[in-house]
Design a protein around this motif. Structure first.
Motif, PDB file in Angstrom:
ATOM      1  N   UNK A  13       0.864  -1.185   0.000  1.00 24.98           N
ATOM      2  CA  UNK A  13       0.000   0.000   0.000  1.00 24.98           C
ATOM      3  C   UNK A  13       0.896   1.229   0.000  1.00 24.98           C
ATOM      4  N   UNK A  14       0.693   2.087  -0.997  1.00 28.89           N
ATOM      5  CA  UNK A  14       1.499   3.310  -1.113  1.00 28.89           C
ATOM      6  C   UNK A  14       0.595   4.519  -1.250  1.00 28.89           C
ATOM      7  N   UNK A  15       0.963   5.584  -0.575  1.00 27.05           N
ATOM      8  CA  UNK A  15       0.270   6.858  -0.769  1.00 27.05           C
ATOM      9  C   UNK A  15       0.736   7.441  -2.098  1.00 27.05           C
ATOM     10  N   UNK A  16      -0.180   7.914  -2.895  1.00 30.20           N
ATOM     11  CA  UNK A  16       0.197   8.464  -4.197  1.00 30.20           C
ATOM     12  C   UNK A  16       1.037   9.733  -4.042  1.00 30.20           C
ATOM     13  N   UNK A  17       0.895  10.429  -2.902  1.00 32.70           N
ATOM     14  CA  UNK A  17       1.711  11.626  -2.677  1.00 32.70           C
ATOM     15  C   UNK A  17       3.193  11.292  -2.667  1.00 32.70           C
ATOM     16  N   UNK A  24       3.677  19.018  -6.705  1.00 33.91           N
ATOM     17  CA  UNK A  24       2.267  18.692  -6.957  1.00 33.91           C
ATOM     18  C   UNK A  24       1.760  17.557  -6.067  1.00 33.91           C
ATOM     19  N   UNK A  25       2.588  17.055  -5.163  1.00 41.13           N
ATOM     20  CA  UNK A  25       2.209  15.903  -4.333  1.00 41.13           C
ATOM     21  C   UNK A  25       0.959  16.170  -3.507  1.00 41.13           C
ATOM     22  N   UNK A  55     -21.196  18.695 -13.789  1.00 39.47           N
ATOM     23  CA  UNK A  55     -21.030  17.253 -13.926  1.00 39.47           C
ATOM     24  C   UNK A  55     -21.319  16.834 -15.342  1.00 39.47           C
ATOM     25  N   UNK A  56     -20.520  16.072 -15.982  1.00 40.54           N
ATOM     26  CA  UNK A  56     -19.267  15.514 -15.511  1.00 40.54           C
ATOM     27  C   UNK A  56     -18.164  16.574 -15.502  1.00 40.54           C
ATOM     28  N   UNK A  57     -17.178  16.431 -14.619  1.00 41.09           N
ATOM     29  CA  UNK A  57     -16.088  17.409 -14.570  1.00 41.09           C
ATOM     30  C   UNK A  57     -15.263  17.351 -15.847  1.00 41.09           C
ATOM     31  N   UNK A  58     -14.764  18.510 -16.257  1.00 37.71           N
ATOM     32  CA  UNK A  58     -13.941  18.572 -17.463  1.00 37.71           C
ATOM     33  C   UNK A  58     -12.465  18.557 -17.092  1.00 37.71           C
ATOM     34  N   UNK A  59     -11.674  17.916 -17.923  1.00 38.27           N
ATOM     35  CA  UNK A  59     -10.237  17.886 -17.703  1.00 38.27           C
ATOM     36  C   UNK A  59      -9.636  19.233 -18.094  1.00 38.27           C
ATOM     37  N   UNK A  60      -8.545  19.636 -17.451  1.00 39.39           N
ATOM     38  CA  UNK A  60      -7.900  20.888 -17.827  1.00 39.39           C
ATOM     39  C   UNK A  60      -7.313  20.790 -19.232  1.00 39.39           C
ATOM     40  N   UNK A  61      -7.021  21.952 -19.808  1.00 34.73           N
ATOM     41  CA  UNK A  61      -6.451  22.009 -21.158  1.00 34.73           C
ATOM     42  C   UNK A  61      -5.181  21.168 -21.269  1.00 34.73           C
ATOM     43  N   UNK A  62      -4.241  21.374 -20.335  1.00 38.10           N
ATOM     44  CA  UNK A  62      -2.985  20.631 -20.353  1.00 38.10           C
ATOM     45  C   UNK A  62      -2.981  19.684 -19.145  1.00 38.10           C
ATOM     46  N   UNK A  63      -3.363  18.456 -19.358  1.00 34.78           N
ATOM     47  CA  UNK A  63      -3.520  17.476 -18.289  1.00 34.78           C
ATOM     48  C   UNK A  63      -2.208  17.161 -17.597  1.00 34.78           C
ATOM     49  N   UNK A  64      -1.077  17.402 -18.247  1.00 36.00           N
ATOM     50  CA  UNK A  64       0.224  17.111 -17.653  1.00 36.00           C
ATOM     51  C   UNK A  64       0.663  18.159 -16.628  1.00 36.00           C
ATOM     52  N   UNK A  65       0.021  19.318 -16.620  1.00 37.83           N
ATOM     53  CA  UNK A  65       0.374  20.383 -15.674  1.00 37.83           C
ATOM     54  C   UNK A  65      -0.842  20.725 -14.828  1.00 37.83           C
ATOM     55  N   UNK A  66      -1.135  19.868 -13.866  1.00 43.38           N
ATOM     56  CA  UNK A  66      -2.289  20.105 -13.015  1.00 43.38           C
ATOM     57  C   UNK A  66      -1.993  21.189 -11.987  1.00 43.38           C
ATOM     58  N   UNK A  67      -3.030  21.890 -11.555  1.00 51.00           N
ATOM     59  CA  UNK A  67      -2.823  22.942 -10.546  1.00 51.00           C
ATOM     60  C   UNK A  67      -3.849  22.889  -9.437  1.00 51.00           C
TER      61      UNK A  67
END
Length: 68
Positions: A13-17, A24-25, A55-67
């Motif tokens: 079991x691992x915390x994703x952080x 971004x953790x 709903x449904x939530x939309x993904x951000x424009x650049x999914x690789x740079x979440x904020x």
């Protein structure tokens, strides 16, 4: 007496952080990755609150740079 098998499956079991970059953790708080027997992986995430406005939530424009 009938013999019964003994099982001792490894569970991880691992915390994703812990798996993300420190910058971004905090965005991954409450998410856990569970691996059973080195082969089966299950990701547990907190419940997402649903409402009619977004709903449904939309993904951000650049999914690789979440904020958020």
């Amino acid at each position: 007496m009938k013999p019964s098998p003994q099982y001792d499956f490894p569970v991880s079991v691992r915390r994703q952080t812990w798996e993300e970059n420190p910058g971004v953790a905090a965005l991954y708080q409450g998410i856990f990755d569970v691996t059973l027997n080195h082969t089966i992986s299950v990701m547990f995430v907190p419940e997402i609150k649903k409402n009619a406005n977004c709903w449904p939530p939309r993904l951000p424009e650049n999914i690789d740079e979440i904020s958020t």
